[in-house]
Design a protein around this motif. Structure first.
Motif, mmCIF file in Angstrom:
data_model
loop_
_atom_site.group_PDB
_atom_site.id
_atom_site.type_symbol
_atom_site.label_atom_id
_atom_site.label_comp_id
_atom_site.label_asym_id
_atom_site.label_seq_id
_atom_site.Cartn_x
_atom_site.Cartn_y
_atom_site.Cartn_z
ATOM 1 N N GLN A 38 0.817 -1.216 0.000
ATOM 2 C CA GLN A 38 0.000 0.000 0.000
ATOM 3 C C GLN A 38 0.850 1.264 0.000
ATOM 4 O O GLN A 38 0.529 2.232 -0.698
ATOM 5 C CB GLN A 38 -0.945 -0.016 1.200
ATOM 6 C CG GLN A 38 -2.081 -1.026 1.053
ATOM 7 C CD GLN A 38 -2.948 -1.107 2.293
ATOM 8 O OE1 GLN A 38 -2.450 -1.164 3.426
ATOM 9 N NE2 GLN A 38 -4.248 -1.126 2.103
ATOM 10 N N GLN B 209 -5.880 2.499 8.391
ATOM 11 C CA GLN B 209 -6.428 1.544 9.342
ATOM 12 C C GLN B 209 -5.324 0.666 9.933
ATOM 13 O O GLN B 209 -5.542 -0.028 10.919
ATOM 14 C CB GLN B 209 -7.454 0.635 8.635
ATOM 15 C CG GLN B 209 -8.494 1.360 7.782
ATOM 16 C CD GLN B 209 -9.367 2.286 8.595
ATOM 17 O OE1 GLN B 209 -9.749 1.968 9.704
ATOM 18 N NE2 GLN B 209 -9.685 3.447 8.034
ATOM 19 N N ASN C 92 -6.300 5.273 -1.054
ATOM 20 C CA ASN C 92 -5.215 4.393 -0.630
ATOM 21 C C ASN C 92 -4.754 4.737 0.790
ATOM 22 O O ASN C 92 -4.526 3.852 1.617
ATOM 23 C CB ASN C 92 -4.039 4.517 -1.604
ATOM 24 C CG ASN C 92 -2.865 3.644 -1.207
ATOM 25 O OD1 ASN C 92 -2.916 2.420 -1.269
ATOM 26 N ND2 ASN C 92 -1.784 4.266 -0.798
ATOM 27 N N SER D 154 -7.279 3.498 3.383
ATOM 28 C CA SER D 154 -7.164 2.061 3.625
ATOM 29 C C SER D 154 -5.942 1.747 4.473
ATOM 30 O O SER D 154 -6.000 0.950 5.415
ATOM 31 C CB SER D 154 -7.080 1.319 2.282
ATOM 32 O OG SER D 154 -6.849 -0.054 2.481
ATOM 33 N N THR D 155 -4.821 2.409 4.166
ATOM 34 C CA THR D 155 -3.588 2.175 4.917
ATOM 35 C C THR D 155 -3.679 2.764 6.312
ATOM 36 O O THR D 155 -3.049 2.263 7.243
ATOM 37 C CB THR D 155 -2.395 2.793 4.170
ATOM 38 O OG1 THR D 155 -2.450 2.417 2.794
ATOM 39 C CG2 THR D 155 -1.080 2.311 4.758
#
Length: 310
Positions: A72, A179, A173, A176-177
């Motif tokens: 990621q 988290q 992106n 998502s990363t």
């Protein structure tokens, strides 16, 4: 005491927004002095190095959670490199103020559309109105009524649109990363990996040629990396952690305003009526979309709301 603390954080947020907005005229002042990828390389390197003391002071662990986390941040590095290329190409042809307004206002709208598309959700009535207002703002900023599509390229607006779109993907992106690791650690890896990537891309050019530039080049480069990116982002996260993401994200609308104002003050770019009206429509659209999603499940994350292109 609490009120004094709040005032301090409000002031810090304004400083962060100004630093982000002024990144546009700052970059405009050095675009063309070197190939875009060379400027991107040196900016990434300076930013990665300046993030090290921040991570040490915050006692952040830089250990990646797993291989997916590495993938990621690598994707983030590629996306940010692409964004910076479009950023500098747009500024080489267009106005910094107009670009700052177009990119920073259209980015959250693009992000909203992409998230809804991937989730296969139709917008509600209020969301549809917000998107329609945002589309109107985009048309005003792009001067669609002139009908000459070649102007989109000559004005740099095509590159600015690609900036907003690539940053929207980058926002998804980073969400998502986010988290899996802190935003500061994510940024450190994005700029570090991006530096290595850009080293290979810029290798055919004379990387050492930047040493022949005058002091203004280095001042602006340090501003873009250390002040606008590292300092501005750190201050934002620090203040938002005290005031809350909703309150902090409302200050982001100062970015297109300061980009326009900074370009007027430092570059002599007088704002056009279409830019002012388009910016007002686009900002109104984002306000409507954010208020609507605040009443139900969040479609965009905190990172997506504060992830401002600069």
């Amino acid at each position: 005491m609490f009120q004094n603390q709040s005032i301090k954080f409000f002031i810090l947020l304004v400083i962060a927004m100004v630093s982000w907005g002024f990144a546009w005229p700052s970059a405009k002042s050095i675009v063309g002095t070197e190939p875009p990828i060379v400027i991107v390389f040196w900016r990434f390197l300076a930013t990665a190095l300046s993030l090290v003391p921040v991570l040490i002071l915050r006692k952040e662990s830089i250990a990646l959670p797993d291989k997916k986390g590495l993938l990621q941040v690598a994707i983030g590095a590629v996306l940010y490199t692409i964004y910076n290329q479009f950023f500098l190409l747009g500024l080489s042809q267009g106005l910094a103020g107009a670009g700052g307004v177009l990119v920073t206002t259209m980015n959250p709208i693009f992000t909203y559309i992409l998230v809804h598309t991937f989730q296969r959700k139709l917008p509600s009535g209020k969301e549809f109105i917000g998107l329609l207002i945002g589309l109107t703002g985009g048309f005003l900023l792009l001067k669609i009524w002139e009908g000459d599509w070649t102007l989109l390229f000559q004005s740099g607006n095509v590159y600015f649109l690609l900036c907003a779109f690539s940053w929207a993907i980058l926002s998804m992106n980073s969400h998502s990363t986010g988290q899996r690791m802190s935003p500061m650690v994510y940024s450190f890896y994005v700029f570090s990996i991006g530096t290595v990537l850009d080293l290979f891309l810029a290798f055919p050019y004379d990387l050492g040629g930047v040493m022949d530039n005058n002091w203004n080049f280095w001042v602006q480069l340090l501003y873009l990396s250390v002040i606008s990116t590292t300092f501005g982002t750190t201050v934002y996260f620090y203040a938002s952690s005290r005031l809350g993401s909703r309150t902090a994200s409302s200050f982001i609308f100062l970015v297109p305003v300061t980009a326009l104002l900074g370009s007027w003050i430092f570059l002599g770019e007088e704002p056009k009526l279409s830019t002012l009206l388009g910016g007002i429509f686009a900002i109104s659209s984002v306000v409507i979309l954010n208020r609507t999603q605040g009443k139900k499940e969040e479609v965009l994350s905190t990172e997506e709301e504060l992830d401002v292109p600069n």
